[in-house]
Design a protein around this motif. Sequence first.
Motif, PDB file in Angstrom:
ATOM      1  N   SER A   5       0.846  -1.126   0.039  1.00 60.91           N
ATOM      2  CA  SER A   5       0.198  -0.023   0.039  1.00 60.91           C
ATOM      3  C   SER A   5       0.853   1.167   0.003  1.00 60.91           C
ATOM      4  O   SER A   5       2.039   1.128   0.275  1.00 60.91           O
ATOM      5  CB  SER A   5      -0.879  -0.057   1.232  1.00 60.91           C
ATOM      6  OG  SER A   5      -0.227   0.188   2.407  1.00 60.91           O
ATOM      7  N   GLU A   7       0.370   5.787   0.815  1.00 63.11           N
ATOM      8  CA  GLU A   7      -0.584   6.727   1.068  1.00 63.11           C
ATOM      9  C   GLU A   7      -0.695   7.995   0.067  1.00 63.11           C
ATOM     10  O   GLU A   7       0.557   8.329  -0.442  1.00 63.11           O
ATOM     11  CB  GLU A   7       0.239   7.207   2.362  1.00 63.11           C
ATOM     12  CG  GLU A   7      -0.950   8.181   3.274  1.00 63.11           C
ATOM     13  CD  GLU A   7      -0.610   9.989   2.788  1.00 63.11           C
ATOM     14  OE1 GLU A   7      -1.666  10.604   2.780  1.00 63.11           O
ATOM     15  OE2 GLU A   7       0.385  10.134   2.433  1.00 63.11           O
ATOM     16  N   TYR A   8      -1.783   8.338  -0.065  1.00 61.63           N
ATOM     17  CA  TYR A   8      -1.862   9.726  -1.054  1.00 61.63           C
ATOM     18  C   TYR A   8      -3.106  10.500  -0.419  1.00 61.63           C
ATOM     19  O   TYR A   8      -4.317   9.880  -0.469  1.00 61.63           O
ATOM     20  CB  TYR A   8      -1.864   9.259  -2.444  1.00 61.63           C
ATOM     21  CG  TYR A   8      -2.383  10.380  -3.490  1.00 61.63           C
ATOM     22  CD1 TYR A   8      -1.423  11.051  -3.968  1.00 61.63           C
ATOM     23  CD2 TYR A   8      -3.579  10.697  -3.831  1.00 61.63           C
ATOM     24  CE1 TYR A   8      -1.461  12.206  -4.700  1.00 61.63           C
ATOM     25  CE2 TYR A   8      -3.821  11.784  -4.830  1.00 61.63           C
ATOM     26  CZ  TYR A   8      -2.792  12.502  -5.201  1.00 61.63           C
ATOM     27  OH  TYR A   8      -2.883  13.802  -6.038  1.00 61.63           O
ATOM     28  N   TYR A  11      -5.225   9.016   2.382  1.00 63.03           N
ATOM     29  CA  TYR A  11      -5.733   7.635   2.323  1.00 63.03           C
ATOM     30  C   TYR A  11      -4.722   6.566   2.001  1.00 63.03           C
ATOM     31  O   TYR A  11      -3.614   7.085   1.287  1.00 63.03           O
ATOM     32  CB  TYR A  11      -6.976   7.798   1.241  1.00 63.03           C
ATOM     33  CG  TYR A  11      -8.123   8.362   1.894  1.00 63.03           C
ATOM     34  CD1 TYR A  11      -9.167   7.540   2.175  1.00 63.03           C
ATOM     35  CD2 TYR A  11      -8.327   9.557   1.664  1.00 63.03           C
ATOM     36  CE1 TYR A  11     -10.491   7.998   2.460  1.00 63.03           C
ATOM     37  CE2 TYR A  11      -9.618  10.032   2.173  1.00 63.03           C
ATOM     38  CZ  TYR A  11     -10.506   9.508   2.649  1.00 63.03           C
ATOM     39  OH  TYR A  11     -11.723   9.929   2.998  1.00 63.03           O
ATOM     40  N   HIS A  12      -4.916   5.640   2.225  1.00 62.93           N
ATOM     41  CA  HIS A  12      -4.045   4.300   1.629  1.00 62.93           C
ATOM     42  C   HIS A  12      -4.596   3.699   0.551  1.00 62.93           C
ATOM     43  O   HIS A  12      -5.855   3.121   0.390  1.00 62.93           O
ATOM     44  CB  HIS A  12      -3.698   3.566   2.870  1.00 62.93           C
ATOM     45  CG  HIS A  12      -3.185   4.129   3.995  1.00 62.93           C
ATOM     46  ND1 HIS A  12      -3.605   4.961   4.973  1.00 62.93           N
ATOM     47  CD2 HIS A  12      -1.906   4.310   4.079  1.00 62.93           C
ATOM     48  CE1 HIS A  12      -2.855   5.655   5.638  1.00 62.93           C
ATOM     49  NE2 HIS A  12      -1.467   5.021   5.295  1.00 62.93           N
ATOM     50  N   CYS A  75      -9.033   1.342  -2.523  1.00 64.84           N
ATOM     51  CA  CYS A  75      -8.691   2.067  -1.139  1.00 64.84           C
ATOM     52  C   CYS A  75      -8.816   1.300  -0.159  1.00 64.84           C
ATOM     53  O   CYS A  75      -9.834   0.498   0.143  1.00 64.84           O
ATOM     54  CB  CYS A  75      -9.683   3.352  -1.227  1.00 64.84           C
ATOM     55  SG  CYS A  75      -9.551   4.392   0.061  1.00 64.84           S
TER      56      CYS A  75
END
Length: 106
Positions: A5, A7-8, A11-12, A75
């Motif tokens: 995963s 992060e952006y 959110y992951h 997500c």
Amino acid sequence: MQDKSFEYGGYHFIPERQFTKREDDFFKITRRLKTDRELGFFAADYYGRGSQKFPYSYDDFYAASTDKKCDIFRCVENGRLYVPCQYELQQYMDGKQQERRNAYER
């Protein structure tokens, strides 16, 4: 696909997969995309003031991604599938979700 995963925008996301040969058609893909105003990852406030919850960028999304060739991402927080598009991160309705949505539209 890598199972890592990233992060952006708080959110992951997990790289899910690339489009299959059956799916890899512009018109088939666009029929399965929908705006997710709840997530709000847009390049600007396209859907009214305050609709943008995070200033989305296609290039920045892929820069953060652990898989640069992936087309569909999941997500972690909401379990939904997403496709990075030029101006927003759009929700991707897989076949089962699409069938349910079409049943309600009839």
